[in-house]
Design a protein around this motif. Structure first.
Motif, PDB file in Angstrom:
ATOM      1  N   LEU A   1     -30.501 -10.027 -45.632  1.00 43.80           N
ATOM      2  CA  LEU A   1     -30.817  -9.801 -47.402  1.00 43.80           C
ATOM      3  C   LEU A   1     -30.154  -8.502 -47.683  1.00 43.80           C
ATOM      4  CD1 LEU A   1     -33.456 -12.178 -48.307  1.00 43.80           C
ATOM      5  CD2 LEU A   1     -31.104 -11.971 -48.974  1.00 43.80           C
ATOM      6  N   THR A   2     -31.075  -7.651 -46.717  1.00 40.37           N
ATOM      7  CA  THR A   2     -30.312  -6.153 -46.413  1.00 40.37           C
ATOM      8  C   THR A   2     -28.714  -5.832 -46.850  1.00 40.37           C
ATOM      9  OG1 THR A   2     -32.213  -5.329 -45.966  1.00 40.37           O
ATOM     10  CG2 THR A   2     -30.792  -3.869 -46.296  1.00 40.37           C
ATOM     11  N   GLY A   3     -28.083  -6.386 -45.931  1.00 40.52           N
ATOM     12  CA  GLY A   3     -26.816  -6.398 -45.716  1.00 40.52           C
ATOM     13  C   GLY A   3     -25.737  -6.785 -46.956  1.00 40.52           C
ATOM     14  N   LEU A   4     -26.394  -8.096 -47.390  1.00 40.78           N
ATOM     15  CA  LEU A   4     -26.157  -8.547 -48.541  1.00 40.78           C
ATOM     16  C   LEU A   4     -26.164  -7.605 -49.264  1.00 40.78           C
ATOM     17  CD1 LEU A   4     -26.575 -12.535 -47.910  1.00 40.78           C
ATOM     18  CD2 LEU A   4     -24.439 -11.669 -47.822  1.00 40.78           C
ATOM     19  N   ALA A   5     -27.516  -7.400 -49.726  1.00 38.58           N
ATOM     20  CA  ALA A   5     -27.583  -6.533 -50.935  1.00 38.58           C
ATOM     21  C   ALA A   5     -26.500  -4.867 -51.050  1.00 38.58           C
ATOM     22  CB  ALA A   5     -28.974  -6.230 -51.216  1.00 38.58           C
TER      23      ALA A   5
ATOM     24  N   VAL B   1     -39.584 -15.402 -48.547  1.00 39.82           N
ATOM     25  CA  VAL B   1     -37.747 -14.667 -48.130  1.00 39.82           C
ATOM     26  C   VAL B   1     -36.633 -15.710 -49.250  1.00 39.82           C
ATOM     27  CG1 VAL B   1     -36.248 -14.325 -46.171  1.00 39.82           C
ATOM     28  CG2 VAL B   1     -38.502 -14.337 -45.553  1.00 39.82           C
ATOM     29  N   ARG B   2     -37.585 -16.861 -48.796  1.00 41.96           N
ATOM     30  CA  ARG B   2     -36.134 -17.665 -50.015  1.00 41.96           C
ATOM     31  C   ARG B   2     -36.458 -17.645 -51.721  1.00 41.96           C
ATOM     32  NH1 ARG B   2     -37.329 -22.555 -46.988  1.00 41.96           N
ATOM     33  NH2 ARG B   2     -38.792 -22.963 -48.527  1.00 41.96           N
ATOM     34  N   ALA B   3     -37.845 -17.176 -51.756  1.00 44.72           N
ATOM     35  CA  ALA B   3     -38.522 -16.544 -53.253  1.00 44.72           C
ATOM     36  C   ALA B   3     -37.842 -14.990 -53.309  1.00 44.72           C
ATOM     37  CB  ALA B   3     -39.415 -16.318 -53.278  1.00 44.72           C
ATOM     38  N   LEU B   4     -37.663 -14.256 -52.856  1.00 43.87           N
ATOM     39  CA  LEU B   4     -37.078 -12.832 -53.291  1.00 43.87           C
ATOM     40  C   LEU B   4     -35.322 -12.436 -52.652  1.00 43.87           C
ATOM     41  CD1 LEU B   4     -37.452 -10.252 -52.044  1.00 43.87           C
ATOM     42  CD2 LEU B   4     -37.143 -10.135 -49.721  1.00 43.87           C
ATOM     43  N   SER B   5     -35.352 -13.887 -51.801  1.00 42.90           N
ATOM     44  CA  SER B   5     -33.603 -14.192 -52.062  1.00 42.90           C
ATOM     45  C   SER B   5     -33.524 -14.643 -53.234  1.00 42.90           C
ATOM     46  CB  SER B   5     -33.313 -15.911 -51.279  1.00 42.90           C
ATOM     47  OG  SER B   5     -32.526 -15.445 -51.089  1.00 42.90           O
TER      48      SER B   5
END
Ligand SMILES: Nc1nc2c(ncn2[C@@H]2O[C@H](COP(=O)(O)OP(=O)(O)OP(=O)(O)O)[C@@H](O)[C@H]2O)c(=O)[nH]1
Length: 301
Positions: A65-69, A90-94
């Motif tokens: 997620l960090t890389g995508l952000a 993590v899904r909620a964070l995503s």
């Protein structure tokens, strides 16, 4: 050597005492100790592995997620913010990040659109300003009645031709033209008719001259023509052509209109551009004195 304490005596009162090495006596205990230590170590290792695996399961999607952000931050717009996590948190964070990225992208696009619009407006206003400046410049140097260069433009052109002659040594001819008895036109047909006659004369002059020649309205019913790189006899022919063209023309608001023309050649030894104009004015005076509708010059044979 003292006899070690032993268990209770048998009914016979006998006691059996067995002697054996300490290592043999404690052997089972040591084995047990080792087994416990081994199991503890193994259990610790398994626990560590489980902890590492658990941490990895949680941290890996976060790293993704960090890389995508970061890609979203760099401006990429086709990033799918999905780390493929099994954890609900993590899904909620995503999902939250997806929403945030969509909002960010929409705002950035809106900002880019308004920037483009702003740039277009600035370019449009700059072009308008340039057009207005050009128009102001044109108005400052043109006579509104005839559309010819005005007095100021005449002076500027005279100064330019004088400088050019000083540099190249090639002379130019000055013509001063004045409408004859123009006061009569005004008096008998009115000021508007006088204006129409001036426009008419300006049109005739413009049509007769070459693009490299200059014609301006130097004031009232007076015009100035400059003929660069023109020998005197040729300039005389041009002056006669202008006079004749006006003479035979049909003015819109008067029966007949004529011009008197004075000619003079500018000389490199003159102090300023005024000298040739003054000389041409003098010739114009002579043309008026000699009956009007004529050309006079200092170099006429
Ligand atoms: N209609 C009109 N008349 C103008 C304009 N500028 C100057 N005049 C007039 O032009 C006339 C010039 O008259 P004069 O200087 O006496 O010259 P003239 O009548 O042409 O006589 P000569 O030059 O001696 O032939 C005056 O009546 C001015 O008012 C203008 O822009 N429009």
């Amino acid at each position: 050597m003292p006899v070690p304490e032993a268990g209770p005596a048998s009914p016979l009162g006998w006691r059996v005492v067995v002697r054996q090495p300490l290592t043999a006596a404690l052997g089972d205990l040591v084995d047990l100790q080792r087994a416990v230590l081994g199991v503890t170590l193994l259990a610790s290792l398994v626990f560590l592995l489980l902890a590492w695996w658990g941490a990895r399961i949680i941290s890996r999607p976060l790293e993704v997620l960090t890389g995508l952000a970061l890609r979203v931050e760099r401006g990429e717009e086709d990033v799918v913010l999905d780390a493929g996590a099994r954890s609900a948190e993590v899904r909620a964070l995503s999902t939250a990040l997806k929403g945030m990225a969509a909002t960010l992208i929409a705002r950035r696009q809106a900002l880019e659109r308004s920037n483009h619009e702003l740039e277009d407006k600035v370019a449009e206003r700059t072009a308008e300003l340039a057009r207005s400046n050009a128009e102001l410049e044109r108005l400052a140097r043109h006579d509104p009645l005839t559309g010819l260069p005005n007095r100021r433009a005449c002076d500027e052109r005279l100064a330019l031709e004088f400088e050019r002659m000083r540099r190249t040594g090639v002379a130019y001819v000055v013509l001063v033209l004045d409408v004859d008895h123009f006061k009569l036109v005004n008096d008998s047909h009115g000021h508007a008719a006088g204006d129409a006659v001036l426009r008419h004369v300006a049109d005739v002059l413009r049509r007769q001259l070459r693009s490299t020649d200059f014609v301006g309205r130097s004031g009232g019913e007076e015009f100035l023509v400059l003929l660069p790189q023109t020998p005197p006899d040729e300039a005389l022919r041009v002056a006669q052509k202008l006079r004749h063209a006006v003479d035979i023309s049909r003015p819109p608001a008067a029966d007949h209109v004529t011009l008197s023309i004075g000619l003079s050649e500018a000389q490199p030894e003159h102090n300023s551009s005024d000298a040739a104009v003054r000389a041409a004015d003098h010739q114009l005076y002579r043309a008026k004195q000699n009956g009007r509708n004529r050309v006079e010059s200092s170099f006429m044979r």
